[in-house]
Scaffold this active site. Structure first.
Site, PDB file in Angstrom:
ATOM      1  N   LEU A  27     -26.676  18.870  65.318  1.00  0.00           N
ATOM      2  CA  LEU A  27     -26.529  17.663  66.151  1.00  0.00           C
ATOM      3  C   LEU A  27     -27.818  17.354  66.917  1.00  0.00           C
ATOM      4  O   LEU A  27     -28.499  18.250  67.402  1.00  0.00           O
ATOM      5  CB  LEU A  27     -25.365  17.855  67.134  1.00  0.00           C
ATOM      6  CG  LEU A  27     -24.002  18.152  66.503  1.00  0.00           C
ATOM      7  CD1 LEU A  27     -22.914  18.224  67.587  1.00  0.00           C
ATOM      8  CD2 LEU A  27     -23.621  17.112  65.450  1.00  0.00           C
ATOM      9  N   HIS A  28     -28.099  16.062  67.028  1.00  0.00           N
ATOM     10  CA  HIS A  28     -29.271  15.602  67.781  1.00  0.00           C
ATOM     11  C   HIS A  28     -28.844  14.433  68.666  1.00  0.00           C
ATOM     12  O   HIS A  28     -27.641  14.107  68.729  1.00  0.00           O
ATOM     13  CB  HIS A  28     -30.410  15.220  66.823  1.00  0.00           C
ATOM     14  CG  HIS A  28     -29.990  14.287  65.720  1.00  0.00           C
ATOM     15  ND1 HIS A  28     -29.556  13.005  65.953  1.00  0.00           N
ATOM     16  CD2 HIS A  28     -29.908  14.461  64.379  1.00  0.00           C
ATOM     17  CE1 HIS A  28     -29.261  12.422  64.814  1.00  0.00           C
ATOM     18  NE2 HIS A  28     -29.445  13.293  63.835  1.00  0.00           N
ATOM     19  N   GLY A  76     -23.546   6.222  62.616  1.00  0.00           N
ATOM     20  CA  GLY A  76     -24.848   5.698  63.036  1.00  0.00           C
ATOM     21  C   GLY A  76     -25.421   4.707  62.036  1.00  0.00           C
ATOM     22  O   GLY A  76     -25.177   4.800  60.830  1.00  0.00           O
ATOM     23  N   GLY A 104     -28.964  11.366  68.326  1.00  0.00           N
ATOM     24  CA  GLY A 104     -28.233  10.293  67.623  1.00  0.00           C
ATOM     25  C   GLY A 104     -26.743  10.594  67.604  1.00  0.00           C
ATOM     26  O   GLY A 104     -25.912   9.715  67.876  1.00  0.00           O
ATOM     27  N   HIS A 105     -26.391  11.855  67.295  1.00  0.00           N
ATOM     28  CA  HIS A 105     -24.978  12.249  67.332  1.00  0.00           C
ATOM     29  C   HIS A 105     -24.455  12.156  68.770  1.00  0.00           C
ATOM     30  O   HIS A 105     -23.322  11.716  68.998  1.00  0.00           O
ATOM     31  CB  HIS A 105     -24.809  13.694  66.857  1.00  0.00           C
ATOM     32  CG  HIS A 105     -25.186  13.917  65.426  1.00  0.00           C
ATOM     33  ND1 HIS A 105     -26.287  14.651  65.054  1.00  0.00           N
ATOM     34  CD2 HIS A 105     -24.602  13.513  64.272  1.00  0.00           C
ATOM     35  CE1 HIS A 105     -26.363  14.688  63.741  1.00  0.00           C
ATOM     36  NE2 HIS A 105     -25.364  14.004  63.239  1.00  0.00           N
ATOM     37  N   LEU A 134     -34.267   9.844  64.407  1.00  0.00           N
ATOM     38  CA  LEU A 134     -33.727  11.204  64.490  1.00  0.00           C
ATOM     39  C   LEU A 134     -32.871  11.481  63.271  1.00  0.00           C
ATOM     40  O   LEU A 134     -32.104  10.632  62.831  1.00  0.00           O
ATOM     41  CB  LEU A 134     -32.882  11.369  65.756  1.00  0.00           C
ATOM     42  CG  LEU A 134     -33.617  11.279  67.080  1.00  0.00           C
ATOM     43  CD1 LEU A 134     -32.699  11.739  68.215  1.00  0.00           C
ATOM     44  CD2 LEU A 134     -34.872  12.122  67.081  1.00  0.00           C
ATOM     45  N   SER A 135     -33.040  12.676  62.717  1.00  0.00           N
ATOM     46  CA  SER A 135     -32.273  13.090  61.555  1.00  0.00           C
ATOM     47  C   SER A 135     -32.196  14.610  61.579  1.00  0.00           C
ATOM     48  O   SER A 135     -33.170  15.273  61.947  1.00  0.00           O
ATOM     49  CB  SER A 135     -32.989  12.639  60.274  1.00  0.00           C
ATOM     50  OG  SER A 135     -32.504  13.365  59.163  1.00  0.00           O
TER      51      SER A 135
END
Ligand code: PAF
Length: 282
Positions: free
Chosen positions: A35-36, A149, A38-39, A186-187
């Site tokens: 998770l980053h 997303g 974005g999540h 972000l990925s």
């Protein structure tokens, strides 16, 4: 706040049922972990909208074209649990592969057309794996809303279409791509980049932003945009462009003459890591 980690479908259903009996609406954030921010933005959105938030973490083998890519996919369960706790996720559903696929699957969900283009043209079977697992997760959680997303723009369009075609009683909510200060989307896969590949990867958002600006300045010819984009990648030997397409935002069909809103989407390889990104234009 405590996040409960649940591994069984039965256990998850019991928790969701209890929340419903308390009159809470259910939000679901499907993820493959690592998770980053974005999540986190999707979770925050779900937390704001819903009384009970389920995040799912399942690295779905069915959507990987190659075993090696599946094995390389980053995994960080403890850190993911910490993110869920900080963001107020009620339940993190972490099923084993045998829980999700106790037998070899013989039933699949296929969304035609939308999945033949862009990433679908290069990853045969990928979207069938995504839609099948998302359908399963929606049946397991039965959320009022599910969150995805815009970074995976094609995935979002395909899932929206599946929900519409099959009359699923869930609202699909999307959130804008979250970027690093220098523009890189972000990925989870960014973790696999070396420092040199990470620097080269910036050509992807830069080429997309340049195309977006060119459309804003009046460029209407998609071929000219593709040619200009290719030059960004020609300067980056560590990055190999797979596609750079200007498409209709709904049908995802290629547009040659820009006459309204479009989505500009691209995929590129940095070594063994595949990166995707997209922007709205027009
Ligand atoms: O976007 C992802 O992380 C995955 O494709 C999803 C939607 C969780 C399905 O496995």
């Amino acid at each position: 706040m405590a996040t409960l980690r649940v591994e069984s479908i039965g256990g998850l259903r019991a928790r969701v049922r209890a929340a419903r009996e308390e009159g809470k609406s259910i939000g679901c954030v499907p993820t493959m972990g690592a998770l980053h921010a974005g999540h986190a933005a999707l979770i925050d959105r779900a937390r704001g909208d819903c009384g009970f938030v389920v995040a799912t973490l399942f690295v779905n083998p069915m959507q990987f074209n190659e075993r090696a890519d599946l094995e390389r996919y980053p995994r960080s369960l403890e850190a993911d649990l910490a993110v869920c706790r900080r963001r107020g996720v009620d339940v993190l559903f972490v099923p084993a592969e045998t829980e999700m696929y106790p037998r070899r699957a013989t039933t699949f969900v296929d969304v035609e057309g939308l999945t033949d283009v862009l990433c679908g043209a290069f990853r045969p079977g990928h979207f069938r794996g995504v839609t099948t697992v998302v359908m399963k997760l929606l049946h397991i959680v039965v959320p009022d809303r599910a969150y995805f997303g815009e970074k995976d723009y094609q995935q979002l369009a395909v899932i929206r279409r599946m929900v519409e075609d099959l009359n699923l009683p869930v609202e699909i909510v999307s959130a804008a791509t979250v970027r690093e200060p220098d523009g890189l989307a972000l990925s989870s896969r960014n973790r696999n980049l070396t420092a040199e590949q990470r620097a080269a990867a910036l050509a992807l958002p830069r080429a997309l932003q340049a195309a977006r600006r060119a459309v804003a300045a009046g460029e209407r010819n998609a071929a000219a945009l593709r040619r200009a984009a290719q030059r960004w990648f020609d300067r980056e030997p560590l990055l190999r462009l797979e596609y750079f397409e200007i498409v209709d935002p709904e049908s995802l069909q290629q547009v040659e003459r820009i006459a309204g809103p479009v989505r500009i989407a691209a995929a590129a390889w940095a070594g063994k890591t595949r990166l995707i990104d997209n922007v709205a234009a027009g």
